[in-house]
Design a protein around this motif. Structure first.
Motif, short mmCIF file in Angstrom:
data_model
loop_
_atom_site.label_atom_id
_atom_site.label_comp_id
_atom_site.label_asym_id
_atom_site.label_seq_id
_atom_site.Cartn_x
_atom_site.Cartn_y
_atom_site.Cartn_z
N HIS A 1 -12.11 -31.60 110.95
CA HIS A 1 -12.43 -32.82 110.74
C HIS A 1 -13.74 -32.88 110.89
O HIS A 1 -14.27 -33.73 111.89
N ILE A 2 -14.89 -32.43 110.23
CA ILE A 2 -16.67 -32.97 110.52
C ILE A 2 -17.20 -33.22 109.13
O ILE A 2 -17.28 -32.59 108.03
N HIS A 3 -18.55 -34.39 109.69
CA HIS A 3 -18.87 -34.73 108.48
C HIS A 3 -20.12 -34.99 108.49
O HIS A 3 -20.32 -35.99 110.23
N GLN A 4 -21.20 -35.55 108.06
CA GLN A 4 -22.41 -35.55 108.73
C GLN A 4 -22.39 -37.77 108.29
O GLN A 4 -23.32 -38.08 108.25
N GLU A 5 -20.52 -38.40 108.00
CA GLU A 5 -20.77 -39.80 107.81
C GLU A 5 -20.36 -40.55 108.95
O GLU A 5 -19.93 -39.43 109.97
N CYS A 6 -20.93 -41.54 109.51
CA CYS A 6 -19.57 -42.47 110.76
C CYS A 6 -19.00 -42.29 109.81
O CYS A 6 -18.42 -42.55 108.54
N GLU A 7 -18.02 -43.09 110.40
CA GLU A 7 -16.50 -43.09 110.05
C GLU A 7 -15.32 -43.61 111.05
O GLU A 7 -15.73 -44.45 112.46
N ILE A 8 -15.00 -44.50 110.26
CA ILE A 8 -14.29 -46.08 110.45
C ILE A 8 -13.44 -45.47 110.12
O ILE A 8 -12.87 -46.39 109.23
N TYR A 9 -11.52 -45.96 111.47
CA TYR A 9 -9.96 -44.87 110.66
C TYR A 9 -9.83 -46.36 111.62
O TYR A 9 -9.51 -46.91 112.58
N ILE A 10 -8.86 -47.13 110.97
CA ILE A 10 -7.79 -48.35 111.52
C ILE A 10 -6.52 -47.85 111.05
O ILE A 10 -5.88 -48.02 110.19
N ASN A 11 -5.70 -47.38 111.78
CA ASN A 11 -4.25 -47.64 111.96
C ASN A 11 -3.51 -48.95 111.18
O ASN A 11 -3.07 -49.45 111.86
N ARG B 1 -18.97 -41.42 114.82
CA ARG B 1 -20.19 -40.64 114.36
C ARG B 1 -20.34 -39.42 113.67
O ARG B 1 -19.84 -37.94 113.69
N PRO B 2 -21.69 -38.65 113.31
CA PRO B 2 -21.71 -37.49 112.16
C PRO B 2 -21.47 -36.33 113.22
O PRO B 2 -22.14 -36.57 114.47
N ASP C 1 7.17 -37.61 110.28
CA ASP C 1 6.65 -37.65 108.73
C ASP C 1 7.00 -38.96 107.97
O ASP C 1 7.36 -39.64 107.88
N ALA C 2 6.95 -40.14 109.96
CA ALA C 2 7.09 -41.34 109.49
C ALA C 2 5.88 -41.81 108.28
O ALA C 2 5.00 -41.12 108.81
N LEU C 3 5.99 -43.05 107.94
CA LEU C 3 4.80 -43.32 106.64
C LEU C 3 3.62 -43.61 107.59
O LEU C 3 3.27 -44.62 108.37
N HIS C 4 2.46 -42.84 107.37
CA HIS C 4 1.09 -43.35 107.76
C HIS C 4 1.00 -44.22 106.66
O HIS C 4 -0.13 -43.42 106.17
N GLU C 5 -0.38 -45.46 107.16
CA GLU C 5 -0.84 -45.82 106.27
C GLU C 5 -1.99 -46.41 107.27
O GLU C 5 -2.52 -46.58 108.49
N HIS C 6 -3.06 -46.11 106.31
CA HIS C 6 -4.58 -46.81 107.46
C HIS C 6 -5.60 -47.09 106.68
O HIS C 6 -5.77 -46.62 105.14
N PHE C 7 -6.69 -47.92 106.77
CA PHE C 7 -8.24 -47.95 106.08
C PHE C 7 -9.67 -47.04 106.81
O PHE C 7 -8.44 -46.29 107.93
N TRP C 8 -9.84 -46.45 105.88
CA TRP C 8 -10.42 -45.53 105.95
C TRP C 8 -11.77 -45.22 105.43
O TRP C 8 -12.29 -46.05 104.28
N ILE C 9 -13.53 -45.52 106.37
CA ILE C 9 -14.23 -46.31 105.76
C ILE C 9 -15.69 -45.32 106.54
O ILE C 9 -15.60 -44.65 107.52
N LEU C 10 -16.35 -45.25 105.63
CA LEU C 10 -16.97 -43.43 105.60
C LEU C 10 -18.80 -44.36 105.07
O LEU C 10 -18.44 -44.59 104.10
N PHE C 11 -19.05 -43.78 105.87
CA PHE C 11 -20.78 -44.83 105.68
C PHE C 11 -22.06 -44.03 106.10
O PHE C 11 -21.77 -43.17 107.14
N SER C 12 -22.83 -43.95 105.34
CA SER C 12 -24.23 -42.98 105.77
C SER C 12 -24.55 -44.12 107.02
O SER C 12 -24.98 -45.07 107.07
N ALA C 13 -25.34 -43.70 107.74
CA ALA C 13 -25.70 -44.40 109.20
C ALA C 13 -27.90 -43.79 109.10
O ALA C 13 -28.11 -45.14 109.66
N LYS C 14 -27.63 -42.73 108.22
CA LYS C 14 -29.15 -42.07 108.18
C LYS C 14 -30.02 -43.68 108.02
O LYS C 14 -30.62 -44.13 107.14
#
Length: 190
Positions: free
Chosen positions: A1-11, A36-37, A48-61
């Protein structure tokens, strides 16, 4: 998993850990992973336990100076942020608030920067990969030191004193990916 945005994952829940570059982080409710990017990362599912999270992607450019939490560290280091229980509850409540579409950009920015401010109050624990077998750590170290060369899965298996089948099985179990895919993703990230 790679992308050009910053990511915040909260479990919120799930039997998972998180891999960033060659580091594997244990995850529990409230654990925060930041990337970071172009930092290679993915969630590793252990059941297989239920996996809930918040996932925030944002550009830092253009705003990197405001985001030292993301950019003032080496790749694959200090990605895990732990907050105390009170701040974890506040963070999760803030994420729920951010999910509500209120058509107010000022409130959106305020909530986002409040979230970043909370994250800065967290700690980044010292971790090692000792929860994985020596042969998987040997394979990861070899891949991370040689991915830019034309290495093969057979070479990785040989340096780890395993057959290709054993390496494939152990890699899949430990990291939820195949060695070839890991090598390819490291190359793409680089």
């Amino acid at each position: 998993h790679i992308h050009q945005e910053c990511e915040i994952y909260i479990n919120l829940s799930g039997d998972v850990s998180f891999m960033v570059e060659d580091r594997i982080y244990p995850i529990k409710r409230g654990s925060v992973i930041i990337t970071r990017p172009y930092e290679y990362h993915h969630c590793i599912y252990h059941s297989d336990a239920l996996h809930e999270h918040f996932w925030i992607l944002f550009s830092a450019k253009g705003n990197e100076a405001l985001l030292d939490l993301f950019f003032n560290r080496k790749n694959g280091e200090d990605n895990l942020i732990i907050l105390d229980d009170e701040k974890t509850d506040a963070l999760i409540e803030l994420c729920h608030t951010m999910c509500i579409d209120n058509n107010d950009k000022i409130k959106d920015y305020y909530n986002f920067f409040s979230l970043l401010s909370l994250l800065k109050e967290g700690t980044t624990p010292e971790l090692n990969n000792s929860n994985y077998s020596r042969d998987i750590n040997t394979a990861l170290r070899f891949i991370n030191n040689h991915f830019f060369e034309n290495i093969t899965v057979s070479q990785v298996a040989n340096t780890s004193n395993m057959s290709v089948n054993t390496l494939e099985r152990k890699f899949q179990k430990a990291l939820n990916t195949r060695p070839y895919n890991y090598i390819r993703e490291k190359r793409l990230a680089n």
